[in-house]
Design a protein around this motif. Structure first.
Motif, PDB file in Angstrom:
ATOM      1  N   TYR A 144       0.814  -1.204   0.000  1.00  9.72           N
ATOM      2  CA  TYR A 144       0.000   0.000   0.000  1.00  9.72           C
ATOM      3  C   TYR A 144       0.852   1.260   0.000  1.00  9.72           C
ATOM      4  O   TYR A 144       1.889   1.320   0.674  1.00  9.72           O
ATOM      5  N   ALA A 145       0.366   2.274  -0.693  1.00  6.10           N
ATOM      6  CA  ALA A 145       0.850   3.615  -0.409  1.00  6.10           C
ATOM      7  C   ALA A 145       0.232   4.018   0.932  1.00  6.10           C
ATOM      8  O   ALA A 145      -0.834   3.518   1.317  1.00  6.10           O
ATOM      9  N   GLY A 205      -3.706   3.183   1.123  1.00  2.76           N
ATOM     10  CA  GLY A 205      -4.492   3.225  -0.105  1.00  2.76           C
ATOM     11  C   GLY A 205      -3.609   3.216  -1.316  1.00  2.76           C
ATOM     12  O   GLY A 205      -2.599   2.508  -1.349  1.00  2.76           O
ATOM     13  N   SER A 206      -3.978   4.036  -2.298  1.00  2.00           N
ATOM     14  CA  SER A 206      -3.203   4.126  -3.529  1.00  2.00           C
ATOM     15  C   SER A 206      -2.924   5.594  -3.833  1.00  2.00           C
ATOM     16  O   SER A 206      -3.673   6.481  -3.417  1.00  2.00           O
ATOM     17  N   LEU A 245      -2.922  10.699  -2.001  1.00  2.00           N
ATOM     18  CA  LEU A 245      -3.312   9.388  -1.492  1.00  2.00           C
ATOM     19  C   LEU A 245      -4.821   9.260  -1.513  1.00  2.00           C
ATOM     20  O   LEU A 245      -5.533  10.115  -0.994  1.00  2.00           O
ATOM     21  N   SER A 266       4.956   6.570  -1.148  1.00  3.22           N
ATOM     22  CA  SER A 266       4.713   5.425  -2.025  1.00  3.22           C
ATOM     23  C   SER A 266       5.003   4.115  -1.302  1.00  3.22           C
ATOM     24  O   SER A 266       5.611   4.107  -0.229  1.00  3.22           O
ATOM     25  N   TRP A 267       4.609   2.989  -1.913  1.00  5.23           N
ATOM     26  CA  TRP A 267       4.768   1.706  -1.239  1.00  5.23           C
ATOM     27  C   TRP A 267       6.232   1.388  -0.956  1.00  5.23           C
ATOM     28  O   TRP A 267       6.567   0.775   0.049  1.00  5.23           O
TER      29      TRP A 267
END
Length: 121
Positions: free
Chosen positions: A32-33, A99-100, A106, A52-53
């Motif tokens: 996940y981000a 999330g993304s 985000l 970011s992830w």
């Protein structure tokens, strides 16, 4: 589903520092981000920082740039927000989220319960 638990909030004088942590319940955290949002009384929830992830990209609201630093440790399933030079306007409930990322923003799908940060004026 990943569960998020924040810690580290409290009361700090203006100009001081706090370090917020968010621990995820599962190793899928690394997929996940992540980000931090905050909500002050009577105001809408706003994005503070996102990562970011991989941790390779970070994004900040203009109001916290240069004062806050977001980081993550995927091996420990933890997300951190280092907050320096705190101001009274930083007073809010801070939420960890997963999330993304879309264009540096985000889009959260999972929320923590929140932790209170208070900076008296």
């Amino acid at each position: 589903q990943v569960q998020l638990v924040e810690s580290g909030g409290g009361l700090v004088q203006a100009g001081g520092s706090l370090r917020l942590s968010c621990t995820a319940s599962e190793s899928t955290f690394s997929g996940y981000a992540m980000g931090w949002f905050r909500q002050a009384p009577g105001k809408e929830r706003e994005s503070v920082a996102a990562i970011s992830w991989s941790g390779g990209s970070t994004y900040y609201a203009d109001s916290v740039k240069g004062r806050f630093t977001i980081s993550r440790d995927n091996a420990k399933n933890t997300l951190t927000l280092q907050m320096n030079s705190l101001k009274p306007e930083d007073t809010a409930v801070y939420y960890c989220s997963a999330g993304s990322l879309f264009s540096g923003v985000l889009l959260p799908t999972i929320w923590g319960q929140g932790t209170q940060v208070t900076v008296p004026s």
